[in-house]
Design a protein around this motif. Structure first.
Motif, PDB file in Angstrom:
ATOM      1  N   ASP A  75      38.220  36.649  23.264  1.00 26.84           N
ATOM      2  CA  ASP A  75      38.164  38.010  22.732  1.00 26.84           C
ATOM      3  C   ASP A  75      36.764  38.333  22.229  1.00 26.84           C
ATOM      4  OD1 ASP A  75      40.853  38.372  23.226  1.00 26.84           O
ATOM      5  OD2 ASP A  75      41.462  37.864  21.174  1.00 26.84           O
ATOM      6  N   LYS A  76      36.307  39.527  22.614  1.00 19.84           N
ATOM      7  CA  LYS A  76      35.006  40.006  22.158  1.00 19.84           C
ATOM      8  C   LYS A  76      35.171  40.766  20.852  1.00 19.84           C
ATOM      9  CE  LYS A  76      32.961  40.664  26.715  1.00 19.84           C
ATOM     10  NZ  LYS A  76      32.346  41.643  27.619  1.00 19.84           N
ATOM     11  N   GLN A  77      34.242  40.520  19.952  1.00 23.72           N
ATOM     12  CA  GLN A  77      34.183  41.277  18.710  1.00 23.72           C
ATOM     13  C   GLN A  77      33.154  42.386  18.895  1.00 23.72           C
ATOM     14  OE1 GLN A  77      33.473  38.438  15.585  1.00 23.72           O
ATOM     15  NE2 GLN A  77      35.203  37.180  16.194  1.00 23.72           N
ATOM     16  N   PRO A  78      33.052  43.324  17.960  1.00 22.53           N
ATOM     17  CA  PRO A  78      32.086  44.419  18.125  1.00 22.53           C
ATOM     18  C   PRO A  78      30.662  43.897  18.316  1.00 22.53           C
ATOM     19  CG  PRO A  78      33.587  44.902  16.332  1.00 22.53           C
ATOM     20  CD  PRO A  78      33.860  43.482  16.752  1.00 22.53           C
ATOM     21  N   ALA A  79      29.979  44.464  19.300  1.00 16.61           N
ATOM     22  CA  ALA A  79      28.600  44.075  19.618  1.00 16.61           C
ATOM     23  C   ALA A  79      27.625  44.850  18.743  1.00 16.61           C
ATOM     24  CB  ALA A  79      28.313  44.355  21.086  1.00 16.61           C
ATOM     25  N   LEU A  80      26.404  44.346  18.686  1.00 17.77           N
ATOM     26  CA  LEU A  80      25.339  44.999  17.930  1.00 17.77           C
ATOM     27  C   LEU A  80      24.117  45.119  18.820  1.00 17.77           C
ATOM     28  CD1 LEU A  80      24.548  46.101  15.126  1.00 17.77           C
ATOM     29  CD2 LEU A  80      23.786  43.797  14.551  1.00 17.77           C
ATOM     30  N   ARG A  81      23.549  46.306  18.894  1.00 15.83           N
ATOM     31  CA  ARG A  81      22.359  46.556  19.701  1.00 15.83           C
ATOM     32  C   ARG A  81      21.224  45.644  19.240  1.00 15.83           C
ATOM     33  NH1 ARG A  81      21.065  49.927  24.230  1.00 15.83           N
ATOM     34  NH2 ARG A  81      18.824  50.064  24.182  1.00 15.83           N
ATOM     35  N   VAL A 128      26.576  35.855  21.842  1.00 17.02           N
ATOM     36  CA  VAL A 128      25.973  35.863  23.171  1.00 17.02           C
ATOM     37  C   VAL A 128      25.068  37.078  23.330  1.00 17.02           C
ATOM     38  CG1 VAL A 128      26.497  35.961  25.638  1.00 17.02           C
ATOM     39  CG2 VAL A 128      27.996  34.697  24.099  1.00 17.02           C
ATOM     40  N   LEU A 129      23.892  36.865  23.933  1.00 11.81           N
ATOM     41  CA  LEU A 129      22.989  37.965  24.255  1.00 11.81           C
ATOM     42  C   LEU A 129      23.375  38.540  25.610  1.00 11.81           C
ATOM     43  CD1 LEU A 129      20.402  39.695  23.867  1.00 11.81           C
ATOM     44  CD2 LEU A 129      19.180  37.857  25.037  1.00 11.81           C
ATOM     45  N   ASP A 130      23.589  39.835  25.662  1.00  9.78           N
ATOM     46  CA  ASP A 130      23.859  40.543  26.909  1.00  9.78           C
ATOM     47  C   ASP A 130      22.590  41.316  27.255  1.00  9.78           C
ATOM     48  OD1 ASP A 130      24.595  42.320  28.933  1.00  9.78           O
ATOM     49  OD2 ASP A 130      26.575  42.687  28.084  1.00  9.78           O
ATOM     50  N   ARG A 131      21.849  40.841  28.255  1.00  7.17           N
ATOM     51  CA  ARG A 131      20.589  41.491  28.628  1.00  7.17           C
ATOM     52  C   ARG A 131      20.805  42.893  29.190  1.00  7.17           C
ATOM     53  NH1 ARG A 131      16.993  36.836  31.637  1.00  7.17           N
ATOM     54  NH2 ARG A 131      16.484  35.639  29.765  1.00  7.17           N
ATOM     55  N   LEU A 132      21.897  43.113  29.918  1.00  2.00           N
ATOM     56  CA  LEU A 132      22.140  44.433  30.511  1.00  2.00           C
ATOM     57  C   LEU A 132      22.310  45.519  29.453  1.00  2.00           C
ATOM     58  CD1 LEU A 132      24.481  43.733  33.552  1.00  2.00           C
ATOM     59  CD2 LEU A 132      22.131  44.547  33.586  1.00  2.00           C
ATOM     60  N   THR A 133      23.046  45.204  28.401  1.00  2.00           N
ATOM     61  CA  THR A 133      23.269  46.198  27.346  1.00  2.00           C
ATOM     62  C   THR A 133      22.330  45.988  26.165  1.00  2.00           C
ATOM     63  OG1 THR A 133      24.972  44.871  26.267  1.00  2.00           O
ATOM     64  CG2 THR A 133      25.696  46.447  27.963  1.00  2.00           C
ATOM     65  N   THR A 134      21.443  45.007  26.262  1.00  2.00           N
ATOM     66  CA  THR A 134      20.527  44.591  25.200  1.00  2.00           C
ATOM     67  C   THR A 134      21.251  44.557  23.853  1.00  2.00           C
ATOM     68  OG1 THR A 134      18.293  44.811  24.296  1.00  2.00           O
ATOM     69  CG2 THR A 134      19.420  46.867  24.825  1.00  2.00           C
ATOM     70  N   SER A 135      22.293  43.702  23.826  1.00  2.00           N
ATOM     71  CA  SER A 135      23.107  43.598  22.616  1.00  2.00           C
ATOM     72  C   SER A 135      23.548  42.158  22.399  1.00  2.00           C
ATOM     73  CB  SER A 135      24.350  44.491  22.736  1.00  2.00           C
ATOM     74  OG  SER A 135      25.161  44.059  23.809  1.00  2.00           O
ATOM     75  N   LEU A 136      23.936  41.872  21.158  1.00  2.00           N
ATOM     76  CA  LEU A 136      24.525  40.585  20.802  1.00  2.00           C
ATOM     77  C   LEU A 136      26.017  40.802  20.598  1.00  2.00           C
ATOM     78  CD1 LEU A 136      21.886  39.306  18.235  1.00  2.00           C
ATOM     79  CD2 LEU A 136      22.279  38.437  20.531  1.00  2.00           C
ATOM     80  N   THR A 137      26.822  39.922  21.184  1.00  2.00           N
ATOM     81  CA  THR A 137      28.270  40.060  21.108  1.00  2.00           C
ATOM     82  C   THR A 137      28.899  38.761  20.633  1.00  2.00           C
ATOM     83  OG1 THR A 137      28.216  41.582  22.990  1.00  2.00           O
ATOM     84  CG2 THR A 137      30.358  40.643  22.408  1.00  2.00           C
ATOM     85  N   PRO A 138      29.620  38.786  19.509  1.00  3.26           N
ATOM     86  CA  PRO A 138      30.393  37.609  19.107  1.00  3.26           C
ATOM     87  C   PRO A 138      31.635  37.489  19.992  1.00  3.26           C
ATOM     88  CG  PRO A 138      29.911  39.038  17.229  1.00  3.26           C
ATOM     89  CD  PRO A 138      29.593  39.806  18.468  1.00  3.26           C
ATOM     90  N   ILE A 139      31.910  36.284  20.489  1.00  2.00           N
ATOM     91  CA  ILE A 139      33.072  36.040  21.338  1.00  2.00           C
ATOM     92  C   ILE A 139      33.859  34.878  20.760  1.00  2.00           C
ATOM     93  CG2 ILE A 139      33.857  35.379  23.648  1.00  2.00           C
ATOM     94  CD1 ILE A 139      31.299  36.679  24.746  1.00  2.00           C
ATOM     95  N   GLU A 140      35.149  35.079  20.587  1.00  4.93           N
ATOM     96  CA  GLU A 140      36.047  34.029  20.118  1.00  4.93           C
ATOM     97  C   GLU A 140      36.210  33.017  21.249  1.00  4.93           C
ATOM     98  OE1 GLU A 140      38.323  31.660  17.971  1.00  4.93           O
ATOM     99  OE2 GLU A 140      37.405  33.466  17.123  1.00  4.93           O
ATOM    100  N   ILE A 141      35.834  31.782  21.011  1.00  3.76           N
ATOM    101  CA  ILE A 141      35.830  30.761  22.057  1.00  3.76           C
ATOM    102  C   ILE A 141      37.228  30.478  22.598  1.00  3.76           C
ATOM    103  CG2 ILE A 141      35.330  28.334  22.569  1.00  3.76           C
ATOM    104  CD1 ILE A 141      33.025  28.558  20.522  1.00  3.76           C
TER     105      ILE A 141
END
Length: 149
Positions: free
Chosen positions: A26-32, A9-22
C-alpha cells in the motif's frame, strides 16, 4: 530508506517521495521532491536526502511523518548522491562542472566541506562506509575515479 515496515521510494517521473508499506504494498501519500529529483539516499539521522537536478538543490526529508525539512542550492547540475556516515558528509556530483562536492549535513543546514575535480560526466558516486573511500563513475566511459578520504 526503510522505517519499520515502510520504505520511502523516489519516483523520478513524478519527482516525488512515496512511503510504501512493505508487507501490503500500500502506498501512503506522496510528497513532491523539487522540480526534477533524480536520486535519493538515507542518512544516519533517519532522513532521506534527495537531489533535484532541474531545481539544482539538495533536499532533506524527515520520514515520520514524511515532510521536507531542508532545501539548499547546489548549482552545477547535481546528479548522483552518496552518504559517508563516518564524517556526516553527503557527496554530490555536479555533471555540468565535473566536480564532487561534500556537504556536512550534521547541522541545521548543509555546509560545503570539500570540492574536488572528477572524471567527465560523473553520474554515479558511492562511499565505502568503513574506509570513507569515494568511487565516482563516468557516464561517458572516462573511467572510475577513486578518492581515498
Amino acid at each position: 530508506m526503510r522505517r519499520g515496515s515502510t520504505v520511502v521510494v523516489l519516483d523520478r517521473l513524478t519527482t516525488s517521495l512515496t512511503p510504501i508499506e512493505i508487507n501490503s504494498g500500500d502506498k501512503q501519500p506522496a510528497l513532491r521532491a523539487g522540480e526534477g529529483a533524480t536520486n535519493a539516499i538515507a542518512d544516519e539521522f533517519g532522513r532521506v536526502l534527495a537531489i533535484d537536478t532541474r531545481g539544482e538543490e539538495i533536499m532533506a526529508f524527515a520520514t515520520d511523518p514524511l515532510i521536507m525539512k531542508q532545501r539548499y542550492p547546489v548549482p552545477g547540475s547535481p546528479y548522483a548522491l552518496a552518504f559517508a556516515p563516518r564524517r556526516d558528509l553527503a557527496w554530490v556530483t555536479l555533471t555540468a562542472r565535473n566536480q564532487l562536492v561534500g556537504y556536512d549535513t550534521a547541522g541545521g543546514q548543509p555546509r560545503e566541506a570539500h570540492r574536488l575535480p572528477t572524471v567527465r560526466q560523473p553520474n554515479s558516486v558511492a562511499v565505502n562506509p568503513h574506509t570513507g573511500t569515494i568511487y565516482i563513475a563516468s557516464a561517458t566511459g572516462d573511467g572510475l575515479q577513486v578518492v581515498r578520504n
